[in-house]
Write an enzyme that holds these catalytic residues in place. Sequence first.
Site, PDB file in Angstrom:
ATOM      1  N   HIS A  66      -7.511  12.461 -38.117  1.00 18.21           N
ATOM      2  CA  HIS A  66      -6.172  12.080 -37.675  1.00 18.21           C
ATOM      3  C   HIS A  66      -6.142  11.737 -36.195  1.00 18.21           C
ATOM      4  O   HIS A  66      -6.073  12.619 -35.337  1.00 18.21           O
ATOM      5  CB  HIS A  66      -5.221  13.261 -37.948  1.00 18.21           C
ATOM      6  CG  HIS A  66      -3.778  12.923 -37.805  1.00 18.21           C
ATOM      7  ND1 HIS A  66      -2.811  13.546 -38.540  1.00 18.21           N
ATOM      8  CD2 HIS A  66      -3.130  12.037 -37.016  1.00 18.21           C
ATOM      9  CE1 HIS A  66      -1.619  13.059 -38.197  1.00 18.21           C
ATOM     10  NE2 HIS A  66      -1.806  12.140 -37.266  1.00 18.21           N
ATOM     11  N   ASN A 100       0.054   3.479 -37.914  1.00 14.49           N
ATOM     12  CA  ASN A 100       1.320   3.144 -37.244  1.00 14.49           C
ATOM     13  C   ASN A 100       1.097   2.320 -35.980  1.00 14.49           C
ATOM     14  O   ASN A 100       1.500   2.689 -34.885  1.00 14.49           O
ATOM     15  CB  ASN A 100       2.147   4.409 -36.945  1.00 14.49           C
ATOM     16  CG  ASN A 100       1.465   5.367 -35.980  1.00 14.49           C
ATOM     17  OD1 ASN A 100       0.255   5.313 -35.791  1.00 14.49           O
ATOM     18  ND2 ASN A 100       2.241   6.247 -35.370  1.00 14.49           N
ATOM     19  N   HIS A 190       2.874  13.157 -43.642  1.00 13.32           N
ATOM     20  CA  HIS A 190       3.371  13.488 -42.303  1.00 13.32           C
ATOM     21  C   HIS A 190       4.310  14.713 -42.321  1.00 13.32           C
ATOM     22  O   HIS A 190       4.189  15.588 -41.471  1.00 13.32           O
ATOM     23  CB  HIS A 190       4.082  12.252 -41.747  1.00 13.32           C
ATOM     24  CG  HIS A 190       4.735  12.436 -40.432  1.00 13.32           C
ATOM     25  ND1 HIS A 190       4.014  12.529 -39.270  1.00 13.32           N
ATOM     26  CD2 HIS A 190       6.044  12.543 -40.084  1.00 13.32           C
ATOM     27  CE1 HIS A 190       4.859  12.684 -38.257  1.00 13.32           C
ATOM     28  NE2 HIS A 190       6.089  12.702 -38.716  1.00 13.32           N
ATOM     29  N   HIS A 216      -1.062  17.810 -39.726  1.00 12.90           N
ATOM     30  CA  HIS A 216      -0.578  18.672 -38.636  1.00 12.90           C
ATOM     31  C   HIS A 216       0.432  19.761 -39.039  1.00 12.90           C
ATOM     32  O   HIS A 216       1.588  19.754 -38.611  1.00 12.90           O
ATOM     33  CB  HIS A 216      -0.023  17.860 -37.466  1.00 12.90           C
ATOM     34  CG  HIS A 216       0.805  16.649 -37.840  1.00 12.90           C
ATOM     35  ND1 HIS A 216       1.849  16.687 -38.724  1.00 12.90           N
ATOM     36  CD2 HIS A 216       0.725  15.362 -37.426  1.00 12.90           C
ATOM     37  CE1 HIS A 216       2.375  15.488 -38.831  1.00 12.90           C
ATOM     38  NE2 HIS A 216       1.703  14.661 -38.055  1.00 12.90           N
ATOM     39  N   ASP A 293      -4.881  14.741 -34.011  1.00 15.94           N
ATOM     40  CA  ASP A 293      -3.632  13.995 -33.801  1.00 15.94           C
ATOM     41  C   ASP A 293      -3.592  13.400 -32.393  1.00 15.94           C
ATOM     42  O   ASP A 293      -2.550  13.393 -31.735  1.00 15.94           O
ATOM     43  CB  ASP A 293      -2.396  14.861 -34.066  1.00 15.94           C
ATOM     44  CG  ASP A 293      -1.147  13.997 -34.261  1.00 15.94           C
ATOM     45  OD1 ASP A 293      -1.272  12.756 -34.309  1.00 15.94           O
ATOM     46  OD2 ASP A 293      -0.036  14.551 -34.352  1.00 15.94           O
ATOM     47  N   HIS A 297      -0.305   7.838 -24.943  1.00 14.19           N
ATOM     48  CA  HIS A 297       0.841   7.050 -24.484  1.00 14.19           C
ATOM     49  C   HIS A 297       0.689   6.804 -22.985  1.00 14.19           C
ATOM     50  O   HIS A 297      -0.018   7.544 -22.296  1.00 14.19           O
ATOM     51  CB  HIS A 297       2.153   7.825 -24.697  1.00 14.19           C
ATOM     52  CG  HIS A 297       2.502   8.036 -26.133  1.00 14.19           C
ATOM     53  ND1 HIS A 297       2.957   7.032 -26.945  1.00 14.19           N
ATOM     54  CD2 HIS A 297       2.461   9.153 -26.911  1.00 14.19           C
ATOM     55  CE1 HIS A 297       3.188   7.514 -28.164  1.00 14.19           C
ATOM     56  NE2 HIS A 297       2.889   8.801 -28.170  1.00 14.19           N
ATOM     57  N   GLY A 308       3.493  12.992 -28.284  1.00 19.29           N
ATOM     58  CA  GLY A 308       2.051  13.015 -28.515  1.00 19.29           C
ATOM     59  C   GLY A 308       1.228  13.377 -27.291  1.00 19.29           C
ATOM     60  O   GLY A 308       1.651  13.175 -26.152  1.00 19.29           O
TER      61      GLY A 308
HETATM   62  O1  DOR Z   1       3.192  13.317 -31.637  1.00 21.09           O
HETATM   63  C1  DOR Z   1       3.007  12.425 -32.423  1.00 21.09           C
HETATM   64  N1  DOR Z   1       2.636  11.192 -32.038  1.00 21.09           N
HETATM   65  N2  DOR Z   1       3.185  12.640 -33.731  1.00 21.09           N
HETATM   66  C2  DOR Z   1       3.173  11.659 -34.636  1.00 21.09           C
HETATM   67  O2  DOR Z   1       3.329  11.942 -35.784  1.00 21.09           O
HETATM   68  C3  DOR Z   1       2.963  10.260 -34.225  1.00 21.09           C
HETATM   69  C4  DOR Z   1       2.217  10.212 -32.967  1.00 21.09           C
HETATM   70  C5  DOR Z   1       2.205   8.854 -32.333  1.00 21.09           C
HETATM   71  O3  DOR Z   1       1.904   7.871 -33.021  1.00 21.09           O
HETATM   72  O4  DOR Z   1       2.433   8.773 -31.122  1.00 21.09           O
END
Ligand code: DOR
Length: 411
Positions: A66, A100, A190, A216, A293, A297, A308
Amino acid sequence: MKITFRNFRIIDAFSDMTGNVRVNGGRIVDVVPESAARADPGIEDGGLVFDGGGRLVLTGGFVDMHAHFREPGSSEKETLESASLAAARGGYTSVVCMANTKPPIDNEEAAAFIKRRADTLGLTKLYPAISLTEGMGGKRLSPYLATGPSRENAYRPPLLSEDGRDVEDDGLFAAALRRAAANGHTVSCHCDLGGEDAAVERALRLGAGSRVHIAHVSTKGAVELLRRHKKLKPRSGITAEASPHHIALTHGDAEAAGAETFGKVAPPLRSEEDRLALVEALKDGVIDAIATDHAPHTEEDKLNGAPGFSGLETAFAVCYSTLVKRHNFSPQKLFSLLSAVPARILGLSGCGAVSKGGSADLVVLDTDRETVIDGAMFASRGKNTLFSGKKLYGAVVLTLCGGRIVYQQAF
Ligand code: DOR
């Protein structure tokens, strides 16, 4: 290329011993225990030789079920190259990246394209997940699920997932799970709709007879649902993962960093009671695997509330410090959570172990080394981590992917 690892502590899910491992042409060609090593004639047959001093650990490369690699569409957050480098630095030799992206990966060709590009880099083995619905819009099945694998079968995803959101329509979700099962696919769910516990209950109910994997897991309630389900239906094949940040941190850590900014993650960091439930569940097998996970960003996006953390480069040290040092897991148990078990769930044969004939996906660890984490130094473009400034035990010092050294630091 020939590489010999001499005098290492060789640990995988199946054995724990001291000895030598020889690698050639992408394969593990020999695993020789210490008792036989003195007479090992192959040791001087050329190539690179690393000495572990009887102390460094050699184990199967980590397998991440993940991660978010952000390509196509968000190269300001991450690129295939920066994420693959982050994986190599974290000891991850196989990674599933989530669908995504922009646009979402909802078909075989797009997934195969991403995989080919990552293969060209040769830093980690990347397996793009394919989404359940078209464009992750939640309205109709994705082209991949609607038509099934192509005749050429350019690429077969080890996981399907709508990660980042739930498929809200019960009928469509159930149809997606059925279709996936008919093609032998596992679906990572999810589980956020209506709260995590309700969403896990829904996935277990609608996914009866399918291969459901819960992503998660973060609440004690979800752990209890899984525990009950596994007890009542031991053959259901349900699996689950937990992420390093949920294993190590709580809501207080998120608050300190800014619960709506740098500390924001989905699912959110929870209470100490929830955290301890996850640790217990990992110990007794209710949760099967650890997955990062990794969700990179930009700083601006974090300030605007994007959820995230970047996790690939800290996962091992976080898990070693938390589970082995603090909660008395054996290193062997931890390595199986990071490697052998996720490899098995994904059906990746030949990796996740240090065994003769297997793929030379290996990682060398210095479990005594303490490192102060600094997100600014990540290879990932996403620098956001709540572990910055923390001193953690356990360092990845060399990663071998398909027999190639893709990361090394002095040891
Ligand atoms: O914290 C997260 N970020 N959880 C998610 O399910 C998606 C992910 C993201 O794509 O930034």
